[in-house]
Design a protein around this motif. Structure first.
Motif, PDB file in Angstrom:
ATOM      1  N   ALA A 267       0.805  -1.219   0.000  1.00  0.00           N
ATOM      2  CA  ALA A 267       0.000   0.000   0.000  1.00  0.00           C
ATOM      3  C   ALA A 267       0.840   1.272   0.000  1.00  0.00           C
ATOM      4  O   ALA A 267       0.534   2.215  -0.740  1.00  0.00           O
ATOM      5  CB  ALA A 267      -0.948   0.003   1.205  1.00  0.00           C
TER       6      ALA A 267
ATOM      7  N   GLY B 112      -4.151   1.723  -1.411  1.00  0.00           N
ATOM      8  CA  GLY B 112      -3.056   2.683  -1.394  1.00  0.00           C
ATOM      9  C   GLY B 112      -3.171   3.718  -2.499  1.00  0.00           C
ATOM     10  O   GLY B 112      -3.023   4.925  -2.262  1.00  0.00           O
TER      11      GLY B 112
ATOM     12  N   GLY C 155      -3.967  -4.002  -0.854  1.00  0.00           N
ATOM     13  CA  GLY C 155      -3.046  -2.956  -0.437  1.00  0.00           C
ATOM     14  C   GLY C 155      -2.757  -1.982  -1.556  1.00  0.00           C
ATOM     15  O   GLY C 155      -2.764  -0.757  -1.368  1.00  0.00           O
ATOM     16  N   LYS C 156      -2.528  -2.491  -2.756  1.00  0.00           N
ATOM     17  CA  LYS C 156      -2.262  -1.623  -3.907  1.00  0.00           C
ATOM     18  C   LYS C 156      -3.480  -0.771  -4.250  1.00  0.00           C
ATOM     19  O   LYS C 156      -3.351   0.437  -4.504  1.00  0.00           O
ATOM     20  CB  LYS C 156      -1.852  -2.465  -5.113  1.00  0.00           C
TER      21      LYS C 156
END
Length: 163
Positions: free
Chosen positions: A44, A137, A133-134
């Motif tokens: 993230a 984020g 998380g990506k």
């Protein structure tokens, strides 16, 4: 390599291969919730930086392209959107150039790689945690990257008054 070095290397490769074969036969426990959180944060944080830079550059450069080239050439809104496409290409170049710096900053902040076995890293839970998380984020980064909009309200009103 000398013959002794080759034989030593061959022995180590056979030892490594036997360890890998033994690990394939063992059942690996799924990652713990703490490890999954670490994977989430590890994925993230760089994407927060990427999303921030992506959105901030796009807003600032897009507005400047529209205000400078659009006014000089007297282009329509539709043609201005065409300029936005070129802005996106410019943005891809900038963000890909800055990606290394974002990752370097994340590693300087002490963001270590999660301690997982190759089997654990390939499990669905780990991949899901990494993708979430990506996504989260970059979403947070894009929201934070909208700060240039705070400074553009007066310029757009002045431009509308001139027309």
């Amino acid at each position: 390599l000398h013959s002794t070095e080759r034989s030593c290397l061959l022995r180590e490769l056979h030892r490594f291969e036997s360890i890998a074969i033994a690990q394939e036969k063992l059942e690996v426990a799924p990652p713990s919730p703490g490890q999954l959180r670490h994977v989430f944060v590890h994925n993230a944080l760089p994407f927060v930086g990427f999303g921030f830079l992506d959105n901030a550059i796009m807003i600032a450069a897009g507005t400047q392209i529209e205000l400078s080239i659009g006014v000089v050439l007297g282009i329509s809104t539709m043609a201005g959107k065409y300029c936005q496409i070129h802005n996106c290409l410019f943005l891809l170049f900038c963000s890909s150039s800055l990606a290394g710096y974002v990752e370097a900053l994340a590693s300087r902040l002490g963001l270590s790689i999660p301690d997982l076995t190759p089997k654990q890293a390939d499990m669905w839970q780990t991949r899901l945690s990494a993708h979430l998380g990506k996504a989260i984020g970059v979403t947070i980064g894009c929201i934070l990257g909208m700060f240039p909009l705070l400074f553009f309200g007066d310029e757009e009103e002045k431009l509308e008054e001139k027309n």
